[in-house]
Write a protein that holds these residues in place. Structure first.
Motif, short mmCIF file in Angstrom:
data_model
loop_
_atom_site.label_atom_id
_atom_site.label_comp_id
_atom_site.label_asym_id
_atom_site.label_seq_id
_atom_site.Cartn_x
_atom_site.Cartn_y
_atom_site.Cartn_z
N SER A 275 -16.20 -95.54 70.64
CA SER A 275 -17.15 -95.52 71.75
C SER A 275 -18.54 -95.93 71.25
N TYR A 276 -19.19 -96.81 71.99
CA TYR A 276 -20.50 -97.31 71.57
C TYR A 276 -21.51 -96.17 71.40
N ASN A 277 -21.62 -95.31 72.39
CA ASN A 277 -22.62 -94.23 72.34
C ASN A 277 -22.40 -93.32 71.13
N TYR A 278 -21.14 -92.99 70.90
CA TYR A 278 -20.82 -92.09 69.79
C TYR A 278 -21.13 -92.76 68.45
N LEU B 120 -29.32 -87.61 70.29
CA LEU B 120 -28.89 -86.59 71.25
C LEU B 120 -28.64 -87.21 72.63
N LYS B 121 -29.53 -88.10 73.06
CA LYS B 121 -29.35 -88.76 74.36
C LYS B 121 -28.05 -89.57 74.39
N LEU B 122 -27.76 -90.26 73.30
CA LEU B 122 -26.53 -91.05 73.22
C LEU B 122 -25.29 -90.16 73.29
N LEU B 123 -25.34 -89.02 72.58
CA LEU B 123 -24.20 -88.10 72.60
C LEU B 123 -24.02 -87.47 73.98
N GLN B 124 -25.12 -87.18 74.64
CA GLN B 124 -25.03 -86.63 75.99
C GLN B 124 -24.44 -87.68 76.96
N SER B 125 -24.80 -88.94 76.77
CA SER B 125 -24.20 -90.00 77.57
C SER B 125 -22.70 -90.12 77.28
N GLU B 126 -22.36 -89.91 75.99
CA GLU B 126 -20.95 -89.99 75.58
C GLU B 126 -20.10 -88.94 76.29
#
Length: 682
Positions: A30-33, A50-56
């Motif tokens: 996954s891109y975000n992860y 953190l923002k990316l992981l929350q999007s994930e």
């Protein structure tokens, strides 16, 4: 900057994570992860990660790995509630991955421990090890927990498991060594730390812990070798050990530090360490010499602040104030320097300025309970009863466990006649202050409650536990409060004999009001003021290496008139005669001479020391005045800024005391040739 725990966690987990082919491909790729992992690996923006992981997790709600890292980031920023919420989700989703569920349980144990839920932390450590019995970090975390709780047998079991799983891992032997040290099996501990260093010679903590073992075994040469290695790596434990050496060990350590300094005189580390060791030994002149070297190598606010403290301990308040002002000028953001200045001003007797300075400290640090307490204490000693109560109360609000604030407030309530409030505060003190230490005050609270026998018994217990100079001073204060003046004087003398030298504090402490008018008290203070002066001179003489310097002898002629020795001199350029008096300590000048000098420009109002107006409209100088003589010249010698007392007797001679000459060097009276001989090194 990310903390070390999070960095280690990232490195370990990432190394394992991508070795699992059974993980869903969408979670790994996954891109975000993946982008969040890159940011964390490279120590980049945690907020963006953190923002990316929350999007994930919005895109892939079952990605337990993402929830795990969300937990780590929240924990790293002290957000325990959000961290716990995230890790609970991770535990739910990672059950089928034994490696990662072990991590999740361990992480949750860490959070529970921060929330003082020890039982739940232990449950999660057990679950972590059930999932992965070879999880070294979980064994280490639990072993550390048992060590902190002084459950050394249980701690040893966890560290032994580490050594059986990874025989080359120094961590397990280090933990077992600490446990052995804690139960005072010094030989075993020393051998374990030595083995750690065989496995990993760069394991710095092992040097400082082994130094502690060698110290306990009185092997000071070995102990100091280890301290030097650890200090070179800026180890905090080694720094603490160096500040708490016995005299025999300190001499060896100082020698080795000095050798290091000689090897590289541009390295600021070793003169700094040398200075701190001397300061810890109360050898303030030597400490100042090395702090000056530090300041010369690098204009350093810390060095000026330490010099200020040393000068204050020596009673040289003017230089102490000068140094702390320099420290503040170099770092105006360090509010501790402002507090240090406030304490110094108090010791100098300028209580109002000290109170104002602590006001500035509180502006910088409004949540400091200690700041309010110190200002309250100073207001207490300036008879601002209501102001003292207000500050003590604020200190209590900020730290309800600070017993001294209750005692101070109780005393002021009693002074105002609020007996019920005073009793409540005194009861609070005796309920909390139950362990003997260097900072007890329950003895005073017992006395305030009218329980004199308990006050005496508690004071006796303190002295039995630690017969220090400070505790003997507290005993002097207690007995003065009780009106037992003779006992108070005995304890005061004992405190001074043991090295208590805060003479300015003694002279203002209202606890000693009952004995202050006694002749025996005045003689005692005079005796130790002179002794402090001599100690300073002796300390300086012992330090100075005069072997390469040429000794000079100054011979100052004197005449004998009426059985006294008279020496020609000049004061601020005015020719006069001294009477040399071996029984006098300083310089004294008659009112006639002082008034003449004032009227004719040899003295100015700026030379009058103290806060009161000693000079009247006619230029007369009253009894009790202390003057600053800018220059005193006799023979080929000069002294600058010498204090002199003015006596009321108009016929009193100008007296030169022996301690004034002692500042210049050793002296002797040659009656046959009628000269004073002063030996000194230029």
């Amino acid at each position: 900057m990310k903390n070390k725990f999070l960095l280690a966690l990232i490195a370990l987990a990432l190394a394992i994570q991508f070795s699992y082919a059974q993980k869903p491909e969408e979670y790994q790729n996954s891109y975000n992860y993946k982008r969040a992992m890159e940011l964390l690996q490279n120590e980049e923006d945690e907020g963006e990660a953190l923002k990316l992981l929350q999007s994930e997790v919005r895109e892939h709600p079952k990605n337990g790995y993402a929830y795990y890292w969300i937990c780590c980031l929240h924990d790293n920023n002290k957000r325990a509630g959000l961290a716990l919420e995230a890790v609970n989700k991770a535990v739910e989703l990672l059950m089928k991955d034994k490696e990662w569920i072990s991590y999740a349980y361990r992480m949750r144990a860490k959070i529970y421990l921060s929330l003082d839920k020890d039982g739940k932390a232990l449950e999660d450590w057990n679950l972590s090890l059930k999932a992965n019995p070879k999880d070294i970090q979980t064994l280490s975390d639990r072993g550390e927990y048992y060590y902190r709780k002084q459950q050394y047998v249980l701690s040893d079991k966890d560290y032994e498991n580490i050594t059986s799983i990874e025989p080359a891992n120094a961590l397990g032997y280090m933990g077992k060594g600490r446990n052995a040290l804690a139960v005072e099996d010094f030989e075993k501990a020393k051998d374990l730390f030595s083995y750690v260093l065989k496995l990993d010679p760069e394991y710095v903590k092992a040097y400082s812990f082994r130094a502690e073992c060698y110290r306990a075994l009185k092997k000071y040469n070995e102990a100091t070798d280890d301290l030097i290695v650890a200090l070179a790596e800026e180890d905090d434990k080694a720094w603490h050990l160096a500040q708490n050496c016995g005299e025999e060990e300190a001499k060896i350590l100082l020698t080795k530090m000095y050798i290091r300094y000689q090897i590289n005189k541009n390295d600021i580390m070793w003169p700094a360490h040398i200075a701190m060791v001397y300061e810890s030994m109360s050898k303030y002149v030597q400490a100042i010499d090395y702090y000056k070297i530090v300041a010369k190598l690098d204009v350093n606010d810390w060095a000026f602040a330490r010099m200020s403290h040393c000068y204050e301990e020596l009673g040289i308040f003017e230089l102490a104030l000068e140094q702390i002002e320099l420290a503040i000028a170099l770092d105006s953001t360090n509010c501790d320097y402002v507090a240090q200045k406030g304490d110094l001003l108090y010791d100098m007797g300028d209580v109002e300025a000290a109170i104002q300075t602590y006001g500035k400290y509180i502006e910088y640090n409004p949540e400091s309970y200690g700041g309010y307490y110190r200002r309250g204490f100073m207001k207490d000693n300036s008879n601002d009863v209501d102001g003292a109560i207000e500050d003590y109360s604020t200190s209590i609000v900020l730290n309800p466990d600070f017993v001294y604030a209750y005692l101070g407030r109780g005393d002021k309530y009693l002074l105002k006649g609020n007996k019920a409030l005073a009793i409540a505060d005194y009861k609070k003190v005796v309920a909390m202050d139950t362990v003997y230490s260097e900072n007890n005050c329950a003895q005073y609270a017992y006395l305030g409650l009218g329980e004199k026998d308990k006050a005496v018994a508690f004071m006796d217990g303190i002295l039995a536990h630690s017969p220090s100079a400070g505790n003997h001073y507290d005993a002097a204060c207690l007995y003065a409060r009780m009106g037992e003046k003779d006992s108070s004087l005995i304890y005061l003398r004992q405190s001074l004999e043991k090295g208590f030298r805060r003479l300015s504090h003694i002279e203002r402490d209202d606890d000693l009001e009952a004995i202050r008018s006694m002749d025996a008290y005045k003689l005692l203070i005079d005796e130790y003021r002179e002794k402090a002066r001599r100690e300073l001179l002796l300390q300086h003489d012992e330090w100075k290496d005069n072997s390469s310097k040429k000794e000079h002898v100054s011979e100052i002629p004197f005449t004998k008139e009426g059985g006294v020795c008279k020496v020609k001199c000049s004061i601020n350029g005015l020719p006069l005669h001294f009477v040399f008096d071996t029984g006098a300590s300083d310089i004294s000048i008659s009112m006639v001479e002082a008034t003449f000098m004032m009227k004719n420009g040899y003295l100015s109002k700026n030379d009058v020391m103290g806060k009161e107006h000693y000079v009247d409209a006619n230029g007369n100088v009253t009894e009790g005045t202390i003057l600053n003589l800018r220059n005193v010249h006799f023979g080929d010698l000069s002294l600058e800024n010498v204090k002199a007392s003015v006596v009321r007797n108009q016929k009193a001679p100008l007296l030169l005391g022996q301690s004034v000459l002692a500042w210049l060097g050793k002296f002797e009276v040659d009656n046959e040739n009628r000269v004073l001989k002063i030996k000194y090194f230029k």
